[in-house]
Write an enzyme that holds these catalytic residues in place. Sequence first.
Site, PDB file in Angstrom:
ATOM      1  N   GLY A  45       0.919  -1.134   0.080  1.00  0.00           N
ATOM      2  CA  GLY A  45      -0.072   0.135  -0.146  1.00  0.00           C
ATOM      3  C   GLY A  45       0.806   1.307  -0.058  1.00  0.00           C
ATOM      4  O   GLY A  45       2.042   1.141   0.436  1.00  0.00           O
ATOM      5  N   GLN A  50       2.690   9.905   1.690  1.00  0.00           N
ATOM      6  CA  GLN A  50       3.725   9.218   1.736  1.00  0.00           C
ATOM      7  C   GLN A  50       4.792   9.733   0.531  1.00  0.00           C
ATOM      8  O   GLN A  50       6.068   9.319   0.593  1.00  0.00           O
ATOM      9  CB  GLN A  50       3.940   7.806   1.621  1.00  0.00           C
ATOM     10  CG  GLN A  50       3.248   7.342   3.196  1.00  0.00           C
ATOM     11  CD  GLN A  50       3.173   5.678   3.052  1.00  0.00           C
ATOM     12  OE1 GLN A  50       2.398   5.161   2.582  1.00  0.00           O
ATOM     13  NE2 GLN A  50       4.195   5.034   3.696  1.00  0.00           N
ATOM     14  N   CYS A  98       6.040   0.024   7.569  1.00  0.00           N
ATOM     15  CA  CYS A  98       5.845   1.067   6.748  1.00  0.00           C
ATOM     16  C   CYS A  98       6.763   1.472   5.785  1.00  0.00           C
ATOM     17  O   CYS A  98       8.068   1.361   6.384  1.00  0.00           O
ATOM     18  CB  CYS A  98       5.077   2.199   7.537  1.00  0.00           C
ATOM     19  SG  CYS A  98       4.726   3.823   6.656  1.00  0.00           S
ATOM     20  N   LEU A  99       6.485   1.796   4.704  1.00  0.00           N
ATOM     21  CA  LEU A  99       7.704   2.340   3.793  1.00  0.00           C
ATOM     22  C   LEU A  99       8.389   3.450   4.226  1.00  0.00           C
ATOM     23  O   LEU A  99       9.514   3.814   3.942  1.00  0.00           O
ATOM     24  CB  LEU A  99       7.235   2.418   2.296  1.00  0.00           C
ATOM     25  CG  LEU A  99       6.449   1.225   1.671  1.00  0.00           C
ATOM     26  CD1 LEU A  99       6.028   1.592   0.377  1.00  0.00           C
ATOM     27  CD2 LEU A  99       7.585   0.080   1.539  1.00  0.00           C
ATOM     28  N   HIS A 140      -4.458   0.829   7.586  1.00  0.00           N
ATOM     29  CA  HIS A 140      -3.247   1.283   7.626  1.00  0.00           C
ATOM     30  C   HIS A 140      -2.991   2.703   6.733  1.00  0.00           C
ATOM     31  O   HIS A 140      -2.367   3.581   6.866  1.00  0.00           O
ATOM     32  CB  HIS A 140      -2.170   0.595   7.364  1.00  0.00           C
ATOM     33  CG  HIS A 140      -0.538   0.898   7.545  1.00  0.00           C
ATOM     34  ND1 HIS A 140       0.039   0.536   8.442  1.00  0.00           N
ATOM     35  CD2 HIS A 140      -0.116   1.744   6.473  1.00  0.00           C
ATOM     36  CE1 HIS A 140       1.270   1.239   8.298  1.00  0.00           C
ATOM     37  NE2 HIS A 140       1.308   1.750   6.945  1.00  0.00           N
ATOM     38  N   GLU A 141      -3.372   2.460   5.285  1.00  0.00           N
ATOM     39  CA  GLU A 141      -3.105   3.320   4.510  1.00  0.00           C
ATOM     40  C   GLU A 141      -4.161   4.632   4.602  1.00  0.00           C
ATOM     41  O   GLU A 141      -3.961   5.909   4.580  1.00  0.00           O
ATOM     42  CB  GLU A 141      -3.365   3.021   3.073  1.00  0.00           C
ATOM     43  CG  GLU A 141      -2.386   1.891   2.559  1.00  0.00           C
ATOM     44  CD  GLU A 141      -0.947   2.523   3.001  1.00  0.00           C
ATOM     45  OE1 GLU A 141      -0.628   3.586   2.675  1.00  0.00           O
ATOM     46  OE2 GLU A 141      -0.167   1.436   3.169  1.00  0.00           O
ATOM     47  N   HIS A 144      -2.887   7.129   7.064  1.00  0.00           N
ATOM     48  CA  HIS A 144      -2.022   7.970   6.457  1.00  0.00           C
ATOM     49  C   HIS A 144      -2.560   9.183   6.191  1.00  0.00           C
ATOM     50  O   HIS A 144      -2.176  10.437   6.173  1.00  0.00           O
ATOM     51  CB  HIS A 144      -1.124   7.493   5.425  1.00  0.00           C
ATOM     52  CG  HIS A 144       0.133   6.551   5.653  1.00  0.00           C
ATOM     53  ND1 HIS A 144       1.167   7.212   6.458  1.00  0.00           N
ATOM     54  CD2 HIS A 144       0.479   5.527   5.627  1.00  0.00           C
ATOM     55  CE1 HIS A 144       2.027   6.091   6.473  1.00  0.00           C
ATOM     56  NE2 HIS A 144       1.680   5.122   5.918  1.00  0.00           N
TER      57      HIS A 144
END
Length: 183
Positions: A45, A50, A98-99, A140-141, A144
């Site tokens: 995702g 991000q 997480c990226l 999760h996304e 963000h």
Amino acid sequence: MLLPIYAYGHPVLRKKAEDITPDYEDLSKLIADMWETMYHAEGVGLAAPQIGRPIRLFIIDSIQLEEKGKDVIGLKTVFINAEKVEEKGKIWAYEEGCLSIPDIRGDVDRLDTLTLRYLDENFVEHITTFDGINARVIQHEYDHIEGILFLEYLKPVKKAMIRGRLENIRKGKVKVDYKMKFA
């Protein structure tokens, strides 16, 4: 085009994102670039904050988890201007990463069912209920675009244990195989 992923400590990750309209400039290209960036970074995702865009846009592809032998019916979707309708079900813990916060993972408790109102990439409205790992990736996304990082759900002991590593990420002292932008 590969986009840099904004690292922990960058203010855009803590901003509540704004809705967009169908005339958002180069939206199709942005979405294509997000897919390319997410796959290159081996994510499931990616949210617009991000990549430095404080807009209510995120993508997920949990089909990859299917391919890794997990018991999942995958989903590949674009979410625009998403709003939670309802979260319910059982709370379950699952290790998230997480990226934007590389090399840090931790157990996060989330409800296992989520109903979401969102627009797809053609600005068609959907109200859909997701469960299991799909609900988790979406939650999760979604966090963000609300300016929330998974770190906020970690237990105090875990937060204390990773404090130094987080500070290193904030300072740019982290090695990853994708482009990052630091505050």
